[in-house]
Design a protein around this motif. Structure first.
Motif, PDB file in Angstrom:
ATOM      1  N   HIS A  52       1.212  -1.400  -0.185  1.00 21.99           N
ATOM      2  CA  HIS A  52       0.162   0.045   0.836  1.00 21.99           C
ATOM      3  C   HIS A  52       1.025   1.233  -0.005  1.00 21.99           C
ATOM      4  O   HIS A  52       1.708   1.131   0.433  1.00 21.99           O
ATOM      5  N   GLU A 119       2.485  -1.259   4.777  1.00 27.92           N
ATOM      6  CA  GLU A 119       1.979   0.314   3.671  1.00 27.92           C
ATOM      7  C   GLU A 119       3.508   1.044   4.133  1.00 27.92           C
ATOM      8  O   GLU A 119       4.079   1.124   3.912  1.00 27.92           O
ATOM      9  N   HIS A 157      -2.415  -3.200  -3.414  1.00 28.45           N
ATOM     10  CA  HIS A 157      -3.468  -3.040  -3.002  1.00 28.45           C
ATOM     11  C   HIS A 157      -5.052  -2.711  -4.185  1.00 28.45           C
ATOM     12  O   HIS A 157      -5.712  -3.694  -3.976  1.00 28.45           O
ATOM     13  N   ASP A 167      -3.842   2.289  -4.800  1.00 25.04           N
ATOM     14  CA  ASP A 167      -2.491   2.256  -4.447  1.00 25.04           C
ATOM     15  C   ASP A 167      -1.776   0.803  -3.849  1.00 25.04           C
ATOM     16  O   ASP A 167      -2.554   0.054  -4.314  1.00 25.04           O
TER      17      ASP A 167
HETATM   18 ZN   LIG Z   1      -3.881   0.724   0.491  1.00 30.08          ZN
END
Ligand SMILES: [Zn+2]
Length: 262
Positions: A52, A119, A157, A167
């Motif tokens: 992400h 992330e 993602h 993303d």
């Molecule tokens: Zn995401």
């Protein structure tokens, strides 16, 4: 009003907390069945890594959100990679972090249960600094070495939720990940797709859910062509079209899947 805890009460509280701690480390057993434990087991394993970008201004802001929630409710991820290459872990890999949300990949849903979520600290418009990419590659090497997740099963993602997510952005260096062997990627100079080639069938075989075919095509183009679809007035990606070269690349990806890649 503050009242000191009586000594006996304090002891009971300590004993209770020790018992609770012990309970917390023992997974619940089903009272319907007689427990006949076996030592032959290990933790359930993820089979996918989902990348992400945070779409936030700083790693600290992202850490705060990942420890609390966003406007949609509580969220988390297993890891956060800072712009400076610093790695943070928020959830043990054996547990289910809340990063994927609704989506499908290769016909599978509930992808939070099946994946490790990473992330990447990025505002959604900036390039990804070298130190950050290097740190991500180190983390991916570590994860696949320990978990056995196939190297091709590193996805974005937006790949699993093309109608909801965008993303990581088109600036994400998927080609560099591919050089290190991560993620599905077309081989150099793929052969031309045959005339009867069906790109939608190939998209599905690669892994994309075609509930919204235009969104799936946009996710493919962002991921494999660094091309961002236009948005309509409602902010939906639509009215895309196949770009020159798309079908040849999809044909190659389809063949890799059929040959057992990922
Ligand atoms: Zn995401």
């Amino acid at each position: 009003m503050f009242r000191p805890v009586p000594r006996r009460g304090l002891l009971a509280a300590v004993v209770a907390s020790v018992v609770l701690a012990a309970c917390a480390s023992t997974p619940p057993r089903n009272p319907l069945a007689e427990w006949r434990g076996s030592p032959n087991h290990d933790v359930r394993r993820a089979r996918l890594v989902v990348l992400h970008h945070t779409d936030m201004e700083s790693a600290e802001a992202a850490l705060h959100t990942l420890q609390t929630g966003n406007s949609g409710g509580p969220v988390s991820a297993h890891y956060l990679v800072g712009r400076d290459g610093r790695l943070y872990q928020l959830v043990p890999e054996e547990l289910r972090a809340w990063h994927a949300g609704a989506g499908r990949w290769q016909g599978q849903g509930d992808l939070n249960s099946a994946s490790i979520g990473i992330e990447i600290d990025n505002d959604g418009q900036s390039p990804f600094p070298d130190a950050q990419v290097q740190a991500l590659l180190r983390l991916l090497e570590d994860i696949v070495a320990r978990t056995g997740i196939p190297r091709a099963q590193v996805i974005g993602h937006a790949d699993l939720a093309p109608s909801r997510k965008r993303d990581p952005s088109a600036l994400f260096p998927w080609a560099r990940l591919a050089e290190a062997g991560f993620g599905l990627w077309p081989r150099p100079a793929p052969a031309p797709a045959p005339d009867d080639f069906d790109p939608w069938r190939a998209l599905r075989l690669v892994g994309y859910d075609l509930a919204d075919p235009e969104a799936a095509r946009c996710a493919f183009q962002r991921r494999f062509r660094a091309h961002e679809c236009r948005l309509d007035e409602d902010g939906n990606a639509s009215w895309g079209e196949w770009l020159p070269g798309d079908l040849d690349i999809l044909h190659d990806l389809e063949r890799q899947r059929l040959e057992g890649g990922g």
